[in-house]
Design a protein around this motif. Sequence first.
Motif, PDB file in Angstrom:
ATOM      1  N   UNK A 146       0.336   0.462   7.135  1.00  0.00           N
ATOM      2  CA  UNK A 146       1.132   0.255   5.889  1.00  0.00           C
ATOM      3  C   UNK A 146       1.207  -1.665   5.589  1.00  0.00           C
ATOM      4  N   UNK A 147       0.828  -1.622   4.303  1.00  0.00           N
ATOM      5  CA  UNK A 147       0.744  -2.788   3.856  1.00  0.00           C
ATOM      6  C   UNK A 147       1.700  -3.385   2.733  1.00  0.00           C
ATOM      7  N   UNK A 148       2.333  -4.932   3.068  1.00  0.00           N
ATOM      8  CA  UNK A 148       3.015  -5.398   1.593  1.00  0.00           C
ATOM      9  C   UNK A 148       3.137  -7.003   2.399  1.00  0.00           C
ATOM     10  N   UNK A 149       2.455  -7.278   1.484  1.00  0.00           N
ATOM     11  CA  UNK A 149       2.886  -9.000   0.678  1.00  0.00           C
ATOM     12  C   UNK A 149       4.039  -9.188  -0.565  1.00  0.00           C
ATOM     13  N   UNK A 208      13.849   3.739  -3.098  1.00  0.00           N
ATOM     14  CA  UNK A 208      14.739   2.295  -1.497  1.00  0.00           C
ATOM     15  C   UNK A 208      13.830   1.190  -1.238  1.00  0.00           C
ATOM     16  N   UNK A 209      12.166   1.437  -2.385  1.00  0.00           N
ATOM     17  CA  UNK A 209      11.699  -0.256  -1.941  1.00  0.00           C
ATOM     18  C   UNK A 209      12.818  -0.885  -3.253  1.00  0.00           C
ATOM     19  N   UNK A 210      12.721  -0.952  -4.321  1.00  0.00           N
ATOM     20  CA  UNK A 210      14.103  -1.221  -4.860  1.00  0.00           C
ATOM     21  C   UNK A 210      15.050  -1.751  -4.835  1.00  0.00           C
ATOM     22  N   UNK A 228       1.283  -1.183  -0.082  1.00  0.00           N
ATOM     23  CA  UNK A 228      -0.360  -0.053  -0.297  1.00  0.00           C
ATOM     24  C   UNK A 228       1.208   1.403  -0.127  1.00  0.00           C
ATOM     25  N   UNK A 229       0.443   1.740   0.344  1.00  0.00           N
ATOM     26  CA  UNK A 229       1.168   3.877  -0.564  1.00  0.00           C
ATOM     27  C   UNK A 229       1.340   3.953   0.952  1.00  0.00           C
ATOM     28  N   UNK A 230       1.134   3.244   2.193  1.00  0.00           N
ATOM     29  CA  UNK A 230       2.014   3.641   3.793  1.00  0.00           C
ATOM     30  C   UNK A 230       3.257   3.727   3.498  1.00  0.00           C
ATOM     31  N   UNK A 231       3.886   1.984   2.471  1.00  0.00           N
ATOM     32  CA  UNK A 231       5.231   2.323   2.910  1.00  0.00           C
ATOM     33  C   UNK A 231       5.536   3.000   1.746  1.00  0.00           C
ATOM     34  N   UNK A 232       5.645   3.658   0.345  1.00  0.00           N
ATOM     35  CA  UNK A 232       6.393   3.895  -0.340  1.00  0.00           C
ATOM     36  C   UNK A 232       6.606   5.768   0.381  1.00  0.00           C
ATOM     37  N   UNK A 233       4.976   5.517   0.715  1.00  0.00           N
ATOM     38  CA  UNK A 233       4.576   7.735   1.167  1.00  0.00           C
ATOM     39  C   UNK A 233       5.107   7.240   2.913  1.00  0.00           C
ATOM     40  N   UNK A 234       5.858   6.943   3.168  1.00  0.00           N
ATOM     41  CA  UNK A 234       6.015   6.658   4.924  1.00  0.00           C
ATOM     42  C   UNK A 234       6.659   7.555   4.888  1.00  0.00           C
TER      43      UNK A 234
END
Length: 251
Positions: free
Chosen positions: A235-238, A198-200, A180-186
């Motif tokens: 923040x959700x990650x799979x 940073x995720x990549x 979710x955008x809670x990760x990249x927009x943290x």
Amino acid sequence: ADFSVARRAQMGMLPELAPVIPGFTIVASCEPAREVGGDLFDFLEFPDGQIGLCVADVSGKGVPASLYMTLTKGMLTSAQLRPPDLEVIASRLNRFLGETGKRRTFVTMSLGLLDAQHRRFRHFRAGHNPPLLFRAATRTCEFLQPQGLGLGIAPSRTFERNLQIDEVQLQPGDVLVLYSDGLTECMNPLNEQFGEDRLQDVVTRFAHRNALGIEQEILREAREFRGAADPHDDLTVMVLRAESTTAGASD
């Protein structure tokens, strides 16, 4: 106390365990920014053996978003009773959410079908963050960006006309990340965002690990980046990793 009960009930609707998928490791987690939230992840086990992988985000936060998250979860559960058809699932979700929310509330979603036997992943992206795909053969990342509108925004014809289904083949060592955008927009205390770069980077550095190991590193780096700043969004990650015949052997 009421919020505490609501949070436990909401988190109880999320899968406790990921399915066991031959040739793959998979894990997911959700961290609400408030007592209750609007993020959702789910695993859908269809009768033909395909596995649905879903991450969704309801517009807004708090109690209203959590109610629509619950409705979306119910729709996904009912979808498992029919043969898997991404176009039909997307269309029904869009129509139901549009009628229920009167287009004032919408849901973004990444939903895909994993055919583990043929290592094939077909998916749609309804206005959601594009899944990240790491290719082990080239050690490069790409974002999967099929066209799609958020669920509940547009009439059926407009939604269906703009819906695209994408398909990728997964080879041993490939990693797929839905989030979710809670990760990249943290955000950190300087109001800088964690971002896609940073995720990549973290996925590339830890792609040799299994899905759990990769997810743990993503969350660790996101928390370290955020520091003392309060979380502003769920923040959700799979994470799904294609393994060799010795699935899950790496840590």
